[in-house]
Design a protein around this motif. Structure first.
Motif, PDB file in Angstrom:
ATOM      1  N   ASP A   8      68.990  66.204 -36.612  1.00 33.74           N
ATOM      2  CA  ASP A   8      68.848  67.339 -37.236  1.00 33.74           C
ATOM      3  C   ASP A   8      67.400  67.329 -37.694  1.00 33.74           C
ATOM      4  O   ASP A   8      66.699  66.106 -37.863  1.00 33.74           O
ATOM      5  N   ASP A  10      65.550  69.934 -40.345  1.00 33.35           N
ATOM      6  CA  ASP A  10      64.958  69.997 -41.650  1.00 33.35           C
ATOM      7  C   ASP A  10      65.866  69.378 -42.707  1.00 33.35           C
ATOM      8  O   ASP A  10      67.091  69.243 -42.501  1.00 33.35           O
ATOM      9  N   ASP A  11      64.949  68.603 -43.484  1.00 32.18           N
ATOM     10  CA  ASP A  11      65.818  67.815 -44.577  1.00 32.18           C
ATOM     11  C   ASP A  11      66.251  66.436 -43.974  1.00 32.18           C
ATOM     12  O   ASP A  11      66.947  65.788 -44.703  1.00 32.18           O
ATOM     13  N   THR A  12      66.049  66.141 -42.670  1.00 33.75           N
ATOM     14  CA  THR A  12      66.426  64.897 -42.140  1.00 33.75           C
ATOM     15  C   THR A  12      64.993  64.412 -41.835  1.00 33.75           C
ATOM     16  O   THR A  12      64.853  63.217 -41.985  1.00 33.75           O
ATOM     17  N   ASP A 181      75.842  69.309 -39.834  1.00 34.93           N
ATOM     18  CA  ASP A 181      75.502  68.038 -38.866  1.00 34.93           C
ATOM     19  C   ASP A 181      76.912  67.188 -38.642  1.00 34.93           C
ATOM     20  O   ASP A 181      77.312  66.785 -37.407  1.00 34.93           O
TER      21      ASP A 181
HETATM   22 MG    MG Z   1      69.097  69.446 -42.390  1.00 34.16          MG
END
Ligand code: MG
Length: 228
Positions: A8, A10-12, A181
Motif C-alpha cells: 500500500d 498512503d500511510d504505509t 489492505d
Molecule cells: Mg494506506
C-alpha cells in the motif's frame, strides 16, 4: 523463498492522512458551529465521507466535495457560498500541493526487500494524484508493477494478482489499513501484513483478524526485513 510483496502507499510508505487531518481542523474552524462540538462536526463529516467514497472514490477532490456537502448539512439555513467554496478549495489545494514525506525507514526497507523479493505497489484513489505521489516519492523504480484502483476490495486483489500472474500462496499485501489492505487481501487468498500507522483514517479502521495463519502485524515498517 522469493515472495511477491504488494505494498500500500498512503500511510504505509508516505504520510497522507496527516494532511487531511490538518485540513479537517481548518474546516471545523471555518464551520464554527454554534451548537455542535468539534467532535460532533467531525462525525457529520465522517458520515458524508463514507457516503461519498462509496459513490465517487477517494482523494482530495472527493474530499472537497465532502467538505461542501457536510457544510450544507451542518448549516442548513445558510447556503454554501462562494466565500465558503474558496476556503474549502484552499484547504484541499494544500493537500494536492504537499510534498511527499516518506515514512521513516520505508525506502531502505523496500531496497533491502527488493534484493530478495518482487515488489509491487497497489493504491486506491484519484489516478492523477496517486501517480504524482508515486513519481515524487522516488520509489517507482523499485516496483515490478504498480496499480491504482478505485476501491481495494477482494476482486481488486484478484485482478491485480491475475494481471501480474502472482501465485497467492507466495504473495502478500502489506499496508496500514485492516479494511483495505488486510481483510480483502486475505479474502482473495493472499497473505497480509498490517503495518499500523497511528494516524490511520477513521474510515479505514477495523479490528485485525485473530488467528489467521497468513496474517502478521509488523511495527515499524523496518521490521519487515525480519519477516521476509
Ligand atoms: Mg494506506
Amino acid at each position: 523463498m522469493r515472495q511477491n510483496l504488494i505494498f500500500d502507499a498512503d500511510d504505509t510508505l508516505w504520510e497522507n492522512n496527516v494532511l487531511f487531518e490538518r485540513a479537517v481542523e481548518g474546516y471545523i474552524d471555518h464551520v464554527d458551529h454554534p451548537a455542535l462540538t468539534r467532535k460532533q462536526v467531525r462525525a457529520v463529516l465522517n458520515d458524508v465521507e463514507r457516503e461519498n467514497s462509496a459513490l465517487y472514490g477517494y482523494g482530495a477532490r472527493v474530499f472537497e466535495r465532502s467538505l461542501t456537502d457536510a457544510l450544507a448539512r451542518l448549516r442548513p439555513d445558510t447556503p454554501v457560498g462562494e466565500d465558503d467554496r474558496a476556503v474549502l478549495r484552499g484547504l484541499c489545494a494544500a493537500i494536492l500541493d504537499s510534498e511527499v514525506e516518506l515514512i521513516a525507514g520505508a525506502a531502505e526497507t523496500l531496497r533491502a526487500l527488493g534484493e530478495r523479493h518482487r515488489l509491487f505497489l497497489l493504491t486506491k484513489g484519484d489516478p492523477a494524484d496517486q501517480r504524482r505521489k508515486i513519481d515524487a516519492s522516488g520509489l517507482a523504480p523499485l516496483f515490478a508493477g504498480v496499480g491504482i484502483v478505485r476501491e481495494k476490495d477482494a476482486s481488486a486483489y484478484r485482478d491485480f494478482t491475475a494481471r501480474h500472474a502472482l501465485d497467492p500462496d507466495t504473495t502478500w499485501m502489506i499496508g496500514n489499513s485492516v479494511r483495505s489492505d488486510v481483510r480483502p487481501a486475505l479474502d482473495a487468498g493472499l497473505g497480509a501484513v498490517l503495518v499500523p500507522h497511528p494516524l490511520t483514517w477513521a474510515l479505514e479502521r477495523a479490528d485485525p483478524p485473530s488467528g489467521h495463519p497468513r496474517f502478521r502485524e509488523v511495527d515499524p515498517i523496518t521490521r519487515l526485513t525480519a519477516v521476509f
